[in-house]
Design an enzyme around this catalytic site. Structure first.
Site, PDB file in Angstrom:
ATOM      1  N   HIS A   1      42.345  31.200  43.636  1.00  0.00           N
ATOM      2  CA  HIS A   1      42.351  31.424  45.053  1.00  0.00           C
ATOM      3  C   HIS A   1      40.995  31.053  45.480  1.00  0.00           C
ATOM      4  O   HIS A   1      40.611  31.824  46.729  1.00  0.00           O
ATOM      5  CB  HIS A   1      42.931  33.009  45.469  1.00  0.00           C
ATOM      6  CG  HIS A   1      44.431  33.076  45.191  1.00  0.00           C
ATOM      7  ND1 HIS A   1      45.170  32.756  46.061  1.00  0.00           N
ATOM      8  CD2 HIS A   1      45.032  33.384  43.944  1.00  0.00           C
ATOM      9  CE1 HIS A   1      46.435  33.171  45.333  1.00  0.00           C
ATOM     10  NE2 HIS A   1      46.433  33.445  44.170  1.00  0.00           N
TER      11      HIS A   1
ATOM     12  N   ASN B   1      51.652  36.277  47.923  1.00  0.00           N
ATOM     13  CA  ASN B   1      51.855  34.789  48.020  1.00  0.00           C
ATOM     14  C   ASN B   1      52.741  34.146  49.047  1.00  0.00           C
ATOM     15  O   ASN B   1      53.678  35.097  49.581  1.00  0.00           O
ATOM     16  CB  ASN B   1      52.355  34.197  46.513  1.00  0.00           C
ATOM     17  CG  ASN B   1      51.171  34.292  45.657  1.00  0.00           C
ATOM     18  OD1 ASN B   1      49.852  34.135  46.223  1.00  0.00           O
ATOM     19  ND2 ASN B   1      51.272  33.989  44.437  1.00  0.00           N
TER      20      ASN B   1
HETATM   21 FE1  HDD Z   1      46.156  37.323  41.783  1.00  0.00          FE
HETATM   22  C1  HDD Z   1      43.167  36.572  43.627  1.00  0.00           C
HETATM   23  C2  HDD Z   1      47.945  36.878  44.546  1.00  0.00           C
HETATM   24  C3  HDD Z   1      48.987  37.785  39.932  1.00  0.00           C
HETATM   25  C4  HDD Z   1      44.465  38.099  39.319  1.00  0.00           C
HETATM   26  N1  HDD Z   1      46.010  36.798  43.835  1.00  0.00           N
HETATM   27  C5  HDD Z   1      44.421  36.651  44.083  1.00  0.00           C
HETATM   28  C6  HDD Z   1      44.358  36.287  45.684  1.00  0.00           C
HETATM   29  C7  HDD Z   1      45.933  36.360  45.918  1.00  0.00           C
HETATM   30  C8  HDD Z   1      46.592  36.560  44.857  1.00  0.00           C
HETATM   31  C9  HDD Z   1      46.590  35.918  47.203  1.00  0.00           C
HETATM   32  C10 HDD Z   1      43.436  36.203  46.452  1.00  0.00           C
HETATM   33  C11 HDD Z   1      43.100  37.351  47.386  1.00  0.00           C
HETATM   34  C12 HDD Z   1      41.879  36.734  48.283  1.00  0.00           C
HETATM   35  O1  HDD Z   1      42.269  35.886  49.223  1.00  0.00           O
HETATM   36  O2  HDD Z   1      40.903  37.186  48.043  1.00  0.00           O
HETATM   37  N2  HDD Z   1      48.120  37.298  42.119  1.00  0.00           N
HETATM   38  C13 HDD Z   1      48.684  37.098  43.336  1.00  0.00           C
HETATM   39  C14 HDD Z   1      50.047  37.159  43.316  1.00  0.00           C
HETATM   40  C15 HDD Z   1      50.306  37.494  41.977  1.00  0.00           C
HETATM   41  C16 HDD Z   1      49.106  37.422  41.339  1.00  0.00           C
HETATM   42  C17 HDD Z   1      51.146  37.333  44.283  1.00  0.00           C
HETATM   43  C18 HDD Z   1      51.813  37.795  41.347  1.00  0.00           C
HETATM   44  C19 HDD Z   1      52.604  38.309  41.786  1.00  0.00           C
HETATM   45  N3  HDD Z   1      46.547  37.742  39.914  1.00  0.00           N
HETATM   46  C20 HDD Z   1      47.769  37.887  39.314  1.00  0.00           C
HETATM   47  C21 HDD Z   1      47.688  38.511  37.813  1.00  0.00           C
HETATM   48  C22 HDD Z   1      46.477  38.390  37.673  1.00  0.00           C
HETATM   49  C23 HDD Z   1      45.406  38.058  38.883  1.00  0.00           C
HETATM   50  C24 HDD Z   1      48.891  38.840  36.902  1.00  0.00           C
HETATM   51  C25 HDD Z   1      45.538  38.997  36.597  1.00  0.00           C
HETATM   52  C26 HDD Z   1      46.284  39.751  35.527  1.00  0.00           C
HETATM   53  N4  HDD Z   1      44.153  37.355  41.265  1.00  0.00           N
HETATM   54  C27 HDD Z   1      43.369  37.677  40.170  1.00  0.00           C
HETATM   55  C28 HDD Z   1      42.049  37.723  40.223  1.00  0.00           C
HETATM   56  C29 HDD Z   1      41.511  37.399  41.612  1.00  0.00           C
HETATM   57  C30 HDD Z   1      43.180  37.092  42.070  1.00  0.00           C
HETATM   58  C31 HDD Z   1      41.569  36.782  39.270  1.00  0.00           C
HETATM   59  C32 HDD Z   1      40.738  36.229  41.869  1.00  0.00           C
HETATM   60  C33 HDD Z   1      39.702  36.732  43.040  1.00  0.00           C
HETATM   61  C34 HDD Z   1      40.259  37.851  43.207  1.00  0.00           C
HETATM   62  O3  HDD Z   1      41.230  38.330  42.327  1.00  0.00           O
HETATM   63  O4  HDD Z   1      39.590  38.676  43.997  1.00  0.00           O
HETATM   64  O5  HDD Z   1      41.807  38.985  40.055  1.00  0.00           O
END
Ligand code: HDD
Length: 689
Positions: A72, A144
């Protein structure tokens, strides 16, 4: 000069600064006399180490970038307000849901796979993350634009992301899943099948952030004052209806405007055309959950809206662009752990893993455990505790109270805040029901084993055009699998569990033999189709929030042009004049009309419909202008309405535009046609799988 921003709810937020005509200073406040020249030993001599102005400026510049988000990375943010419109106090004690309550919000939309500088319109899931600055702390709903996810357990997330991002040795492709490693992994992971159906549909090609749904994805809990628990799924429904582009259009949009969706959001808010979504909830209890053929804790499953209707409980309005992209959009930190009294987590194993990941990633991205002190992340309600110090500490706590319990107040000193059983967040005790806890096991529940029924439900809920798009996307993506020949047949073998016709179409499109059906961990069942899953069944015939490109040239009839602009504007659309020269065209009445965009830089893919208003002479000139022919040709190929003056006919003919109900005169029928797309036209312009 710094000023205080006023929030939607009338309170004060963080400091916003402008130059205010002040004197340029160093970061330490020393006035600067010359911002053009460094300090040298002689006019042509070497620069001196003593030049603290130069060193500070370059030092700061060298460190301006921070690590981009691991996923993202590319996103756009905006401020707004959430207003609760229905009384759900019987379900949740959350202050944010009190009827009439207005809560300041910050929303960030994003693509997933591409880097921060990648394009806006790849085939990709879109993030829809909302931070509610509630009276009782920040609540982040990090969702999402698709209601299900690729995997069931967070332990697979690094594999998913490694597989979809650019390949490890070659560093490409950027922002796309159409490559070996993604499909290798996905075809070996049948639990991805349902999400793949969504990903291969036009859901991943939204026309605008303003025209897509959002979903909290997981099952959460609502908790009322009496401690009663209900299960809930969160939905965002766009007021502008759903609208997606088609694949060819999305590809051409990448060429026309890398920032298409970012610009669309910014310009809409800037012009006072505030995007809105309704927040909906699907509420259910344990008995319902236990009676379903799927597990409500499995993030690869949705709950059909026909089974549990979506109840609208509030409205989100985005009404203010950020002042500074880095300070706000880049530094905003969303945390699924940001939860407030009245809402709670479920045991969804994907959600549980997320609860660790987001807090952890902010430290590496923002560099400090004090990232909550960055203004965009700071709660708008009072907050305080005994956490102290750390890098980039900006708070100045007074007194000695940095531990608890303490009896400092007995001595007349400030003793600090105390926990509150009444007001505090209390985790729901969930020993039973779909959320049961028990033995410590590294397993996947048997109830998660059905990977195909809902993929089938999704496919069979689409209309014929949408199904053709899905089949064609699979063909396109799998055609890009270069070296790993075993992968496409393995994927098609999985698809046979979804729908035999789909599998056959994909195999035919790839020119491969239909492989044996993959063995399903659990045999799929047929579910009743759900209209809510189709984009086409949830579009709105409207010009609101849409743009009409009006192509003119020298000699265009002024009256005809004004009539079209008037009709489009009255229908709440945006009329954008396009001409060979941005300086304008000389109209029939001798006046010069300035263009909003030059033809070469304003192709028809950036518009929702086009009008072509030409004189005989103007048309003759444009017949030799490739961009003009493509303007009409692509509008037709992208299934858009084309309103044209009689004199423009030779241009339409050259572009291969055939008569149909989307090709109109410039009368009232044009605005009506411009409010929709003409999917029936598609077989005339391309072969789909
Ligand atoms: Fe995630 C970012 C949505 C599963 C780990 N995720 C991130 C963002 C969104 C989502 C919208 C961007 C937020 C922003 O604008 O800063 N992610 C989801 C959805 C998931 C999902 C809807 C499943 C239903 N994500 C998911 C899992 C993991 C992560 C299973 C890790 C175990 N996601 C992350 C992250 C991020 C992220 C690596 C990257 C930047 C941040 O968090 O702040 O931690």
């Amino acid at each position: 000069m710094a000023d205080k921003a006023t929030t939607a709810s009338g309170g004060e937020t963080h400091q916003r600064a402008d130059d205010g005509g002040a004197v340029l200073t160093t970061n330490h406040g020393v006035p600067i006399s010359d911002n053009q020249n460094s300090l040298k030993s002689g006019a042509r001599g070497p620069t001196l180490l003593e030049d603290f102005v130069l060193r500070e400026k370059i030092f700061h510049f060298d460190h301006e970038r921070i690590p981009e988000r691991i996923v993202h990375a590319r996103g756009s943010g905006a401020h707004g307000v959430f207003e609760a419109t229905d009384d759900i106090s019987d379900l949740s004690r959350a202050a944010v849901f009190a009827k009439g309550e207005k809560t300041e919000v910050f929303v960030r939309f994003s693509t997933v796979a591409g880097g921060a500088g990648s394009v806006d319109t790849p085939r990709d899931v879109r993030g829809f993350a909302v931070k509610f600055y509630t009276k009782e702390g920040n609540w982040d709903l990090v969702g999402n634009n698709i209601p299900v996810f690729f995997i069931q357990d967070a332990i697979k997330f690094p594999d998913l992301v490694h597989a979809v991002k650019m390949e490890a040795d070659r560093g490409y492709p950027q922002a796309g899943s159409a490559h070996d490693t993604f499909w290798d992994w996905a075809s070996l992971m049948p639990e991805t099948t349902h999400m793949l159906m969504w990903a291969m549909s036009d859901r991943t090609l939204p026309r605008s952030f303003r025209m897509m749904e959002g979903f909290g994805v997981h099952t959460f809990k609502l908790v009322n004052d009496a401690g009663k628990v209900s299960f809930v799924k969160f939905h965002w429904k766009p007021r502008l209806g759903l609208q997606s582009t088609i694949w060819d259009e999305a590809l051409k949009l990448q060429a026309a405007d890398n920032d298409y969706q970012r610009r669309d959001l910014f310009e809409a808010i800037d012009s006072g055309d505030f995007p809105q979504w309704d927040l909906g909830i699907q509420v259910f209890d344990e008995d319902f959950a236990n009676a379903q053929p799927y597990d409500v804790l499995d993030a690869t499953k949705l709950i059909p809206e026909e089974d549990v209707p979506v109840r609208l409980i509030g409205t989100l309005t985005l009404n203010r662009n950020v002042d500074n992209f880095f300070a706000e959009t880049e530094q905003v930190a969303f945390l699924p752990t940001n939860i407030v009294p009245g809402i709670d987590f479920s045991n969804d194993p994907l959600l549980q893993g997320r609860l660790f990941s987001y807090l952890d990633t902010q430290k590496s991205r923002l560099g400090t455990t004090n990232f909550h002190q960055i203004p965009i992340n700071t709660p708008r309600c009072p907050f305080g505790n005994f956490q102290r110090d750390g890098m980039m500490q900006t708070m100045v706590p007074k007194g000695r109270a940095n531990y608890e319990p303490n009896s400092l107040s007995a001595h007349g000193e400030e003793g600090g805040p105390r926990e509150s059983v009444d007001r505090g967040f209390a985790t729901v005790n969930a020993a039973t029901g779909p959320d049961e806890t028990g033995d410590k096991l590294r397993v996947r529940a048997d109830t998660f084993a059905d990977h195909y029924s809902q993929a089938r439900l999704f496919y069979r809920s689409q209309d014929a055009h949408e199904q053709a798009h899905i089949a064609s996307s699979f063909v396109f993506e799998l055609s890009k699998v270069g070296l790993l020949e075993q992968v496409p047949p393995r994927m098609v073998a999985n698809l046979r569990n979804v729908d035999e016709d789909l599998a056959q179409r994909v195999a035919d499109g790839l020119g491969i033999a239909l492989p044996d059906k993959a063995k399903a961990a659990k045999e799929p069942v047929d579910m009743a189709p759900s209209d809510a899953l189709s984009i086409h069944k949830n579009m709105k015939a409207t010009l609101e929030g849409r743009a009409v490109g009006i192509l003119i040239a020298d000699g265009t009839d002024a009256g005809e042009l004004d009539a079209v602009i008037d009709a489009v504007t009255k229908a709440k659309g945006k009329a954008v004049i396009v001409a060979p020269k941005v300086g304008g065209a000389k109209l029939s009445d001798g006046s010069v009309r300035k263009a909003d965009g030059q033809l070469a830089g304003s192709p028809s893919q950036i518009f929702d419909a086009v009008a072509i208003i030409l004189s005989d002479a103007g048309c003759k000139t444009l017949l030799t202008e490739g961009a003009a022919v493509e303007f009409a040709m692509n509008a037709f190929a992208h299934l858009k309405a084309i309103g044209a003056s009689d004199a423009a006919k030779p241009l339409l003919d050259k572009a291969g535009v055939e008569a149909d109900e989307g090709v109109t005169k410039l009368d009232a029928s044009f605005v009506k046609a411009a409010s929709r797309r003409f999917y029936d036209r598609e077989p005339k312009v391309r072969t789909l799988a």
